[in-house]
Write a protein that holds these residues in place. Structure first.
Motif, PDB file in Angstrom:
ATOM      1  N   LYS A 168      52.617  -5.697 -45.999  1.00 50.16           N
ATOM      2  CA  LYS A 168      52.491  -6.747 -44.982  1.00 50.16           C
ATOM      3  C   LYS A 168      51.562  -6.312 -43.861  1.00 50.16           C
ATOM      4  O   LYS A 168      50.718  -7.088 -43.395  1.00 50.16           O
ATOM      5  N   ARG A 169      51.688  -5.051 -43.438  1.00 53.39           N
ATOM      6  CA  ARG A 169      50.845  -4.566 -42.338  1.00 53.39           C
ATOM      7  C   ARG A 169      49.387  -4.465 -42.755  1.00 53.39           C
ATOM      8  O   ARG A 169      48.485  -4.758 -41.964  1.00 53.39           O
ATOM      9  N   VAL A 170      49.141  -4.038 -43.980  1.00 53.41           N
ATOM     10  CA  VAL A 170      47.756  -3.958 -44.453  1.00 53.41           C
ATOM     11  C   VAL A 170      47.174  -5.358 -44.601  1.00 53.41           C
ATOM     12  O   VAL A 170      46.008  -5.604 -44.265  1.00 53.41           O
ATOM     13  N   GLY A 171      47.972  -6.311 -45.109  1.00 50.53           N
ATOM     14  CA  GLY A 171      47.495  -7.685 -45.208  1.00 50.53           C
ATOM     15  C   GLY A 171      47.139  -8.265 -43.846  1.00 50.53           C
ATOM     16  O   GLY A 171      46.187  -9.041 -43.723  1.00 50.53           O
ATOM     17  N   ALA A 172      47.889  -7.854 -42.806  1.00 53.04           N
ATOM     18  CA  ALA A 172      47.625  -8.370 -41.457  1.00 53.04           C
ATOM     19  C   ALA A 172      46.291  -7.891 -40.906  1.00 53.04           C
ATOM     20  O   ALA A 172      45.793  -8.451 -39.914  1.00 53.04           O
ATOM     21  N   VAL A 173      45.701  -6.873 -41.521  1.00 57.51           N
ATOM     22  CA  VAL A 173      44.391  -6.388 -41.071  1.00 57.51           C
ATOM     23  C   VAL A 173      43.341  -7.490 -41.195  1.00 57.51           C
ATOM     24  O   VAL A 173      42.422  -7.586 -40.370  1.00 57.51           O
ATOM     25  N   THR A 174      43.441  -8.332 -42.227  1.00 62.02           N
ATOM     26  CA  THR A 174      42.466  -9.420 -42.386  1.00 62.02           C
ATOM     27  C   THR A 174      42.519 -10.378 -41.197  1.00 62.02           C
ATOM     28  O   THR A 174      41.475 -10.817 -40.697  1.00 62.02           O
ATOM     29  N   MET A 175      43.725 -10.690 -40.738  1.00 65.64           N
ATOM     30  CA  MET A 175      43.859 -11.547 -39.563  1.00 65.64           C
ATOM     31  C   MET A 175      43.318 -10.845 -38.323  1.00 65.64           C
ATOM     32  O   MET A 175      42.660 -11.468 -37.465  1.00 65.64           O
TER      33      MET A 175
ATOM     34  N   ASN B  68      43.388  -3.677 -31.954  1.00 69.48           N
ATOM     35  CA  ASN B  68      43.439  -2.220 -32.101  1.00 69.48           C
ATOM     36  C   ASN B  68      44.808  -1.748 -32.588  1.00 69.48           C
ATOM     37  O   ASN B  68      44.905  -0.860 -33.435  1.00 69.48           O
ATOM     38  N   ALA B  69      45.876  -2.348 -32.054  1.00 69.15           N
ATOM     39  CA  ALA B  69      47.224  -1.972 -32.489  1.00 69.15           C
ATOM     40  C   ALA B  69      47.448  -2.336 -33.952  1.00 69.15           C
ATOM     41  O   ALA B  69      48.007  -1.544 -34.726  1.00 69.15           O
ATOM     42  N   GLU B  70      46.998  -3.533 -34.351  1.00 65.60           N
ATOM     43  CA  GLU B  70      47.164  -3.948 -35.748  1.00 65.60           C
ATOM     44  C   GLU B  70      46.364  -3.059 -36.694  1.00 65.60           C
ATOM     45  O   GLU B  70      46.845  -2.684 -37.775  1.00 65.60           O
ATOM     46  N   LEU B  71      45.141  -2.712 -36.290  1.00 66.83           N
ATOM     47  CA  LEU B  71      44.320  -1.849 -37.138  1.00 66.83           C
ATOM     48  C   LEU B  71      44.920  -0.450 -37.243  1.00 66.83           C
ATOM     49  O   LEU B  71      44.871   0.179 -38.305  1.00 66.83           O
ATOM     50  N   ALA B  72      45.490   0.044 -36.151  1.00 72.24           N
ATOM     51  CA  ALA B  72      46.115   1.367 -36.188  1.00 72.24           C
ATOM     52  C   ALA B  72      47.295   1.388 -37.155  1.00 72.24           C
ATOM     53  O   ALA B  72      47.431   2.294 -37.984  1.00 72.24           O
ATOM     54  N   GLN B  73      48.144   0.368 -37.070  1.00 70.80           N
ATOM     55  CA  GLN B  73      49.285   0.296 -37.980  1.00 70.80           C
ATOM     56  C   GLN B  73      48.823   0.036 -39.410  1.00 70.80           C
ATOM     57  O   GLN B  73      49.395   0.574 -40.369  1.00 70.80           O
ATOM     58  N   GLY B  74      47.780  -0.789 -39.557  1.00 73.57           N
ATOM     59  CA  GLY B  74      47.261  -1.059 -40.898  1.00 73.57           C
ATOM     60  C   GLY B  74      46.688   0.188 -41.544  1.00 73.57           C
ATOM     61  O   GLY B  74      46.878   0.411 -42.751  1.00 73.57           O
ATOM     62  N   ARG B  75      45.988   1.018 -40.776  1.00 72.96           N
ATOM     63  CA  ARG B  75      45.432   2.248 -41.339  1.00 72.96           C
ATOM     64  C   ARG B  75      46.537   3.190 -41.789  1.00 72.96           C
ATOM     65  O   ARG B  75      46.442   3.832 -42.849  1.00 72.96           O
ATOM     66  N   ALA B  76      47.602   3.295 -40.982  1.00 80.53           N
ATOM     67  CA  ALA B  76      48.719   4.162 -41.362  1.00 80.53           C
ATOM     68  C   ALA B  76      49.393   3.665 -42.644  1.00 80.53           C
ATOM     69  O   ALA B  76      49.692   4.446 -43.555  1.00 80.53           O
ATOM     70  N   SER B  77      49.611   2.351 -42.738  1.00 86.49           N
ATOM     71  CA  SER B  77      50.242   1.793 -43.932  1.00 86.49           C
ATOM     72  C   SER B  77      49.327   1.892 -45.143  1.00 86.49           C
ATOM     73  O   SER B  77      49.776   2.127 -46.266  1.00 86.49           O
TER      74      SER B  77
END
Length: 574
Positions: free
Chosen positions: A129-136, A300-309
């Motif tokens: 879910k977090r990686v998918g949110a990177v597109t948004m 930036n917060a979403e990308l940080a969490q997306g990179r970790a996931s």
């Protein structure tokens, strides 16, 4: 050879590339929306200049009409841009979940090693879910960037000093936001790892709840989970503090920057360098800039969490296969069953505790394997079922090494029925017939398999017979009932080579003898390997092989070995 190492950035890149149409549409509409938002203050300034300063009512109505059209465009741009972004996010997460499930269930294995089932489930849900949110996040970030550029262009037209201030200050704020996201990325990764571990332990405890209650281990299990859950909570709080700290600092920096822009614009208006309408536009643009800049903080917060996931997903998708695979010669080759006589040869087999094991099993023979050390039995089952490749030597089927055969075809010939095989939700008959060829119309019918395994007695004791519902993992049945149903399922598969591992440890002696006779009769003419220490099962074999210290210590008739070999008696009767 294992797969090339997969990195988190590779996962992110493939996600964006796979949804490029939706992302491109979302970026276009988001850019139009943010650009339109930036134009609104300029239109308001023009309306003020013509309608208020110059008293031109017609001009005022004209610019108000233009504003109305712009707002309609803004509404539709936001609506369909957000729809495209949400579609890209949800679809990307779904495809990642599918890819993760396919990798975990892949015949070559390896992805599940060192990971609890609950941890894998967490990766396939929260991390996907977090990686998918990177597109948004990319769509929002692109729109915010366009809004900033459009705003800066208009500010440059009004005042070069104001425009340069925005153009130079914005990249600096973005760079600071990226630096501030690094601690959040690290803590987010730790948070997800702790949450996944806690989820995995919880799933294991629930699965073994009856056993825990039976041995009175609930307090110890509760204490263990409480400690793991406390660690997960601490990691989550640390990640939340990092996110709050990042958002707070970015908001403070953003506010200071906007205040500076407003101050410079006010001084220019006071000197008469810009008009009243332009001052209104400048102040409104300064206020507008809060939106795009704050969105950059969220991005930036979403990308940080997306990179970790993404890094955690990459570790699963890029896991080295447990066994080597041989691609089928033709696309439909793997779907065709492999014709096999059922001759097995173990040549100088070495893996784990096994050391240079040599065993010959003829087609149609029933052979027992007694392991003095349970680790020897486990290693043998891994090699026969091709859950791993041996360190040295080989397992041969009809003269061909298993490593040279298509993995699915090899497993279709050699069926390894583990001692702890699970049942699934459905009826008792559904469980038995699950692996039966041609929907249960093969040479061995489910009814015959149930009779040979003693499952018919289980069915007679249940309220709805073979139609009785079985809960997940067979928890609604007793240990002995589950074992008989699992054996019936293995027998109904009618595999050319069947390897049974301790299929009767949870039944009484009378039932065990009936099961032994049923296996012997039903598997007549088919190769069967019984990895067991049960005297009742070993008595119906054609011969027995004793493994001791990883080597073949003795071989022969069960009765003869009982009378002549002390180590064999100890392994079987102790």
């Amino acid at each position: 050879m294992g797969k090339p190492e997969l990195r988190g950035r590779d996962v992110l890149r493939s996600v964006v590339r796979g949804r490029r149409r939706s992302v491109a549409l979302g970026v276009l509409l988001g850019a139009c929306h943010q650009g339109g938002e930036a134009i609104v203050p300029v239109l308001i300034g023009l309306a003020v200049d013509q309608g208020v300063v110059e008293g031109d009512a017609a001009g005022l109505m004209l610019w108000l009409g233009v504003l109305a059209v712009v707002y309609v465009g803004l509404s539709f741009g936001f609506r369909y841009g957000a729809l495209a972004g949400e579609r890209a996010s949800v679809t990307a997460a779904h495809l990642l979940r599918v890819a993760l499930v396919e990798r975990v269930l892949a015949p070559e294995g390896g992805a599940e090693d060192g990971r609890l089932p609950g941890e894998l489930a967490n990766i396939a849900t929260e991390d996907a879910k977090r990686v998918g949110a990177v597109t948004m996040a990319l769509i929002v970030g692109a729109g915010a960037a366009v809004g900033l550029v459009v705003g800066a262009v208009f500010l440059l037209r009004m005042s070069v000093g104001l425009g340069l201030l925005v153009l130079l200050g914005t990249p600096l704020l973005l760079w600071l936001g990226h630096l501030l996201s690094k601690p959040l990325e690290r803590r987010s990764e730790t948070e997800q790892e702790c949450a996944a571990h806690a989820s995995g332990v919880a799933a294991d405890l629930v699965a073994g709840l009856r056993v825990l209650k039976g041995i009175g281990a609930e307090p110890a299990a509760t204490a263990r989970y409480r400690g793991i859950s406390r660690d997960s909570l601490s990691a989550t709080l640390r990640a939340a503090r990092a996110e709050a700290w990042q958002n707070g600092v970015v908001t403070l920096l953003t506010g200071a920057f906007i205040a500076l822009v407003a101050l410079v614009g006010g001084r220019l208006a006071a000197r008469g360098d810009i008009g009243i309408g332009e001052l209104v536009s400048c102040v409104a643009l300064a206020l507008f800039l809060i939106g795009p800049l704050s969105e950059f903080s969220w991005v930036n917060a979403e990308l940080a969490q997306g990179r970790a996931s993404a890094a955690r997903i990459a570790a699963v998708l890029g896991a080295r296969p447990a066994v080597s695979t041989v691609p089928p010669r033709t696309p439909d080759a793997a779907a065709r069953p492999l014709a096999a006589e059922g001759r097995l040869r173990l040549r100088d087999l070495s893996y784990g505790p096994l050391d240079a094991v040599d065993i010959d099993i003829e087609a149609g023979e029933t052979v027992g394997v007694v392991a003095a050390n349970p680790a020897d039995a486990s290693a043998l089952l891994h090699c026969l079922g091709r859950r791993t490749d041996p360190d040295r030597g080989s397992v041969e089927l009809d003269g061909r090494a298993l490593t040279t055969l298509d993995l699915a075809q090899a497993r279709g010939v050699i069926l390894v029925a583990e001692h702890d095989a699970d049942l699934f939700e459905g009826t008792l008959l559904d469980n038995v017939a699950a692996a039966a060829p041609a929907g249960g119309q093969g040479p061995v019918t489910p009814a015959a398999a149930m009779a040979a395994s003693g499952t018919d007695e289980v069915a007679r004791s249940l309220p709805d017979g073979t139609g009785t519902a079985v809960t997940a993992r067979g928890r609604s049945l007793s240990g002995g009932q589950r074992q008989r149903v699992a054996l019936a399922r293995a027998l109904a598969a009618d595999a050319p080579v069947l390897v049974l591992h301790e299929p009767s440890t949870a039944v009484d002696a009378v039932t065990e003898m009936r099961m032994a006779a049923g296996i012997k009769e039903l598997r007549r003419g088919r190769t069967t390997v019984l990895v067991t220490n049960s005297p009742a099962l070993l008595a119906v074999t054609d011969r027995v092989v004793l493994l001791r210290n990883g080597r073949v210590a003795a071989a022969g008739d069960h009765g003869h070995l009982v009378g002549t070999h002390a180590d064999y008696r100890t392994a079987v009767f102790a």
